[in-house]
Design a protein around this motif. Structure first.
Motif, PDB file in Angstrom:
ATOM      1  N   ASP A 250      31.855   4.544  34.047  1.00  0.00           N
ATOM      2  CA  ASP A 250      31.499   3.217  33.555  1.00  0.00           C
ATOM      3  C   ASP A 250      31.208   2.251  34.697  1.00  0.00           C
ATOM      4  O   ASP A 250      30.393   1.323  34.556  1.00  0.00           O
ATOM      5  CB  ASP A 250      32.624   2.647  32.684  1.00  0.00           C
ATOM      6  CG  ASP A 250      32.703   3.316  31.322  1.00  0.00           C
ATOM      7  OD1 ASP A 250      31.716   3.991  30.940  1.00  0.00           O
ATOM      8  OD2 ASP A 250      33.745   3.183  30.644  1.00  0.00           O
ATOM      9  N   LEU A 251      31.860   2.457  35.839  1.00  0.00           N
ATOM     10  CA  LEU A 251      31.624   1.615  37.015  1.00  0.00           C
ATOM     11  C   LEU A 251      30.292   1.945  37.692  1.00  0.00           C
ATOM     12  O   LEU A 251      29.874   1.250  38.613  1.00  0.00           O
ATOM     13  CB  LEU A 251      32.767   1.778  38.024  1.00  0.00           C
ATOM     14  CG  LEU A 251      34.079   1.074  37.692  1.00  0.00           C
ATOM     15  CD1 LEU A 251      35.188   1.555  38.612  1.00  0.00           C
ATOM     16  CD2 LEU A 251      33.907  -0.443  37.818  1.00  0.00           C
ATOM     17  N   GLY A 252      29.647   3.010  37.231  1.00  0.00           N
ATOM     18  CA  GLY A 252      28.347   3.375  37.777  1.00  0.00           C
ATOM     19  C   GLY A 252      28.353   4.631  38.611  1.00  0.00           C
ATOM     20  O   GLY A 252      27.324   5.005  39.188  1.00  0.00           O
ATOM     21  N   LEU A 253      29.511   5.323  38.682  1.00  0.00           N
ATOM     22  CA  LEU A 253      29.580   6.507  39.531  1.00  0.00           C
ATOM     23  C   LEU A 253      28.657   7.615  39.036  1.00  0.00           C
ATOM     24  O   LEU A 253      28.063   8.335  39.847  1.00  0.00           O
ATOM     25  CB  LEU A 253      31.029   7.003  39.619  1.00  0.00           C
ATOM     26  CG  LEU A 253      31.315   8.085  40.662  1.00  0.00           C
ATOM     27  CD1 LEU A 253      32.701   7.879  41.271  1.00  0.00           C
ATOM     28  CD2 LEU A 253      31.234   9.483  40.064  1.00  0.00           C
ATOM     29  N   GLY A 254      28.507   7.751  37.726  1.00  0.00           N
ATOM     30  CA  GLY A 254      27.647   8.797  37.192  1.00  0.00           C
ATOM     31  C   GLY A 254      26.208   8.632  37.645  1.00  0.00           C
ATOM     32  O   GLY A 254      25.563   9.595  38.097  1.00  0.00           O
ATOM     33  N   GLU A 255      25.688   7.419  37.556  1.00  0.00           N
ATOM     34  CA  GLU A 255      24.318   7.164  37.991  1.00  0.00           C
ATOM     35  C   GLU A 255      24.184   7.317  39.499  1.00  0.00           C
ATOM     36  O   GLU A 255      23.155   7.787  40.002  1.00  0.00           O
ATOM     37  CB  GLU A 255      23.890   5.750  37.572  1.00  0.00           C
ATOM     38  CG  GLU A 255      22.434   5.460  37.865  1.00  0.00           C
ATOM     39  CD  GLU A 255      22.012   4.079  37.403  1.00  0.00           C
ATOM     40  OE1 GLU A 255      20.889   3.658  37.776  1.00  0.00           O
ATOM     41  OE2 GLU A 255      22.788   3.410  36.684  1.00  0.00           O
ATOM     42  N   THR A 256      25.233   6.932  40.231  1.00  0.00           N
ATOM     43  CA  THR A 256      25.211   7.082  41.682  1.00  0.00           C
ATOM     44  C   THR A 256      25.142   8.552  42.062  1.00  0.00           C
ATOM     45  O   THR A 256      24.407   8.941  42.986  1.00  0.00           O
ATOM     46  CB  THR A 256      26.455   6.427  42.311  1.00  0.00           C
ATOM     47  OG1 THR A 256      26.574   5.079  41.844  1.00  0.00           O
ATOM     48  CG2 THR A 256      26.361   6.408  43.827  1.00  0.00           C
ATOM     49  N   LEU A 257      25.890   9.388  41.351  1.00  0.00           N
ATOM     50  CA  LEU A 257      25.818  10.836  41.583  1.00  0.00           C
ATOM     51  C   LEU A 257      24.397  11.350  41.399  1.00  0.00           C
ATOM     52  O   LEU A 257      23.908  12.169  42.188  1.00  0.00           O
ATOM     53  CB  LEU A 257      26.756  11.569  40.618  1.00  0.00           C
ATOM     54  CG  LEU A 257      28.240  11.661  40.980  1.00  0.00           C
ATOM     55  CD1 LEU A 257      29.053  12.099  39.764  1.00  0.00           C
ATOM     56  CD2 LEU A 257      28.453  12.636  42.138  1.00  0.00           C
ATOM     57  N   GLU A 258      23.740  10.871  40.365  1.00  0.00           N
ATOM     58  CA  GLU A 258      22.384  11.348  40.061  1.00  0.00           C
ATOM     59  C   GLU A 258      21.369  10.926  41.121  1.00  0.00           C
ATOM     60  O   GLU A 258      20.329  11.564  41.281  1.00  0.00           O
ATOM     61  CB  GLU A 258      21.950  10.830  38.688  1.00  0.00           C
ATOM     62  CG  GLU A 258      22.758  11.384  37.522  1.00  0.00           C
ATOM     63  CD  GLU A 258      22.701  12.905  37.462  1.00  0.00           C
ATOM     64  OE1 GLU A 258      21.611  13.460  37.724  1.00  0.00           O
ATOM     65  OE2 GLU A 258      23.737  13.527  37.178  1.00  0.00           O
ATOM     66  N   ARG A 259      21.674   9.878  41.867  1.00  0.00           N
ATOM     67  CA  ARG A 259      20.736   9.375  42.870  1.00  0.00           C
ATOM     68  C   ARG A 259      21.005   9.930  44.263  1.00  0.00           C
ATOM     69  O   ARG A 259      20.408   9.490  45.241  1.00  0.00           O
ATOM     70  CB  ARG A 259      20.785   7.846  42.896  1.00  0.00           C
ATOM     71  CG  ARG A 259      20.166   7.201  41.663  1.00  0.00           C
ATOM     72  CD  ARG A 259      20.284   5.681  41.689  1.00  0.00           C
ATOM     73  NE  ARG A 259      19.629   5.111  42.873  1.00  0.00           N
ATOM     74  CZ  ARG A 259      19.663   3.814  43.157  1.00  0.00           C
ATOM     75  NH1 ARG A 259      20.291   2.970  42.352  1.00  0.00           N
ATOM     76  NH2 ARG A 259      19.059   3.355  44.237  1.00  0.00           N
ATOM     77  N   ALA A 260      21.889  10.908  44.354  1.00  0.00           N
ATOM     78  CA  ALA A 260      22.234  11.475  45.657  1.00  0.00           C
ATOM     79  C   ALA A 260      21.059  12.215  46.276  1.00  0.00           C
ATOM     80  O   ALA A 260      20.199  12.765  45.574  1.00  0.00           O
ATOM     81  CB  ALA A 260      23.429  12.414  45.516  1.00  0.00           C
ATOM     82  N   ASP A 261      21.023  12.225  47.598  1.00  0.00           N
ATOM     83  CA  ASP A 261      19.985  12.943  48.335  1.00  0.00           C
ATOM     84  C   ASP A 261      20.315  14.423  48.480  1.00  0.00           C
ATOM     85  O   ASP A 261      19.418  15.264  48.562  1.00  0.00           O
ATOM     86  CB  ASP A 261      19.830  12.343  49.737  1.00  0.00           C
ATOM     87  CG  ASP A 261      19.529  10.854  49.696  1.00  0.00           C
ATOM     88  OD1 ASP A 261      18.441  10.501  49.204  1.00  0.00           O
ATOM     89  OD2 ASP A 261      20.372  10.061  50.159  1.00  0.00           O
ATOM     90  N   VAL A 262      21.603  14.731  48.539  1.00  0.00           N
ATOM     91  CA  VAL A 262      22.075  16.099  48.747  1.00  0.00           C
ATOM     92  C   VAL A 262      23.239  16.349  47.804  1.00  0.00           C
ATOM     93  O   VAL A 262      24.040  15.448  47.527  1.00  0.00           O
ATOM     94  CB  VAL A 262      22.563  16.302  50.210  1.00  0.00           C
ATOM     95  CG1 VAL A 262      23.089  17.715  50.416  1.00  0.00           C
ATOM     96  CG2 VAL A 262      21.433  16.013  51.185  1.00  0.00           C
ATOM     97  N   GLU A 263      23.341  17.567  47.274  1.00  0.00           N
ATOM     98  CA  GLU A 263      24.470  17.928  46.423  1.00  0.00           C
ATOM     99  C   GLU A 263      25.235  19.099  47.036  1.00  0.00           C
ATOM    100  O   GLU A 263      24.631  20.021  47.582  1.00  0.00           O
ATOM    101  CB  GLU A 263      24.002  18.306  45.019  1.00  0.00           C
ATOM    102  CG  GLU A 263      23.483  17.133  44.211  1.00  0.00           C
ATOM    103  CD  GLU A 263      23.390  17.449  42.720  1.00  0.00           C
ATOM    104  OE1 GLU A 263      23.831  18.550  42.327  1.00  0.00           O
ATOM    105  OE2 GLU A 263      22.894  16.588  41.972  1.00  0.00           O
ATOM    106  N   ILE A 264      26.555  19.030  46.941  1.00  0.00           N
ATOM    107  CA  ILE A 264      27.414  20.135  47.355  1.00  0.00           C
ATOM    108  C   ILE A 264      28.213  20.582  46.145  1.00  0.00           C
ATOM    109  O   ILE A 264      28.940  19.785  45.541  1.00  0.00           O
ATOM    110  CB  ILE A 264      28.365  19.728  48.489  1.00  0.00           C
ATOM    111  CG1 ILE A 264      27.577  19.328  49.740  1.00  0.00           C
ATOM    112  CG2 ILE A 264      29.323  20.873  48.819  1.00  0.00           C
ATOM    113  CD1 ILE A 264      28.453  18.889  50.901  1.00  0.00           C
TER     114      ILE A 264
END
Length: 214
Positions: free
Chosen positions: A149-163
């Motif tokens: 709700d604080l926006g972490l989900g959308e921030t995850l989606e905007r990542a440049d790299v995923e591990i």
């Protein structure tokens, strides 16, 4: 300057990623330290008032207040770094914070999303056992919802790299070193999964550790 931010849900492995960076001599800036410092400035206990002060800072200085206050810490850490001015920033939560860092550092900023499924994260946090809520699945679901709700989900989606942190600890640490641009040569020996349960499992995500501590 090379600034690498991490984002992930509780128990995903951000704390262990920070451990890998520190072991390689890369400075780590924790966004939650800004809030803890403000709590102490107001003569408040960070463990008790962390979330309230985080909200107060946003109301008083804008939604990007914590990121804005973190910027000088990042620049100071980069100046003092022996690793080609590389800095790891632990604790992004919102897209507002992400936008502030991208504005400040441009292409020199990389956001890394660390992902692990709910059941695995719950198991890791249960192994940590830092408090009763860590082993309470419902409490973890609620905490996930607050973070999202604080926006972490959308921030995850905007990542440049995923591990993807679902393999062994050694594999995860190796992937983090790769993202950090750290050679395995001269790196500390990887611990076994059992030996690293408290640190990797846990990813240093105590309620007060990240940007909000929510």
């Amino acid at each position: 300057m090379n600034v690498i931010g991490t984002v992930g849900l509780p128990g995903s492995g951000k704390g262990e990623a920070a451990n890998v960076a520190e072991a390689a001599g890369i400075p780590v800036v924790v966004m939650g330290d800004v809030i803890r410092a403000e709590c102490r400035r107001r003569d408040l206990d960070p463990a008790e008032h962390h979330g309230r002060i985080a909200q107060a800072l946003r109301e008083e200085e804008g939604d990007d207040a914590i990121a804005a206050r973190t910027l000088p810490r990042i620049r100071e850490a980069a100046t003092e770094s022996d690793r080609d001015e590389t800095v790891l920033v632990d604790g992004l939560r919102s897209t507002v914070e992400l936008d502030r860092f991208r504005e400040a550092f441009g292409d020199d900023f990389t956001l890394v999303a660390i992902r692990a499924p709910f059941e695995l994260r719950a198991e890791r946090l249960g192994e940590r056992g830092r408090d009763d809520s860590d082993s309470d699945l419902e409490a973890l679901r609620e905490r996930d919802e607050r973070e999202i709700d604080l926006g972490l989900g959308e921030t995850l989606e905007r990542a440049d790299v995923e591990i993807d942190n679902t393999d062994s600890l050694a594999a995860f640490r190796g992937r983090v070193r790769q993202v950090l641009g750290v050679d395995d040569e001269g790196a500390e020996p990887d611990r076994s999964d059992d030996e690293a349960a408290e640190t990797s499992a846990a990813d240093a995500e105590a309620p007060e550790a990240g940007g909000d501590g929510a």
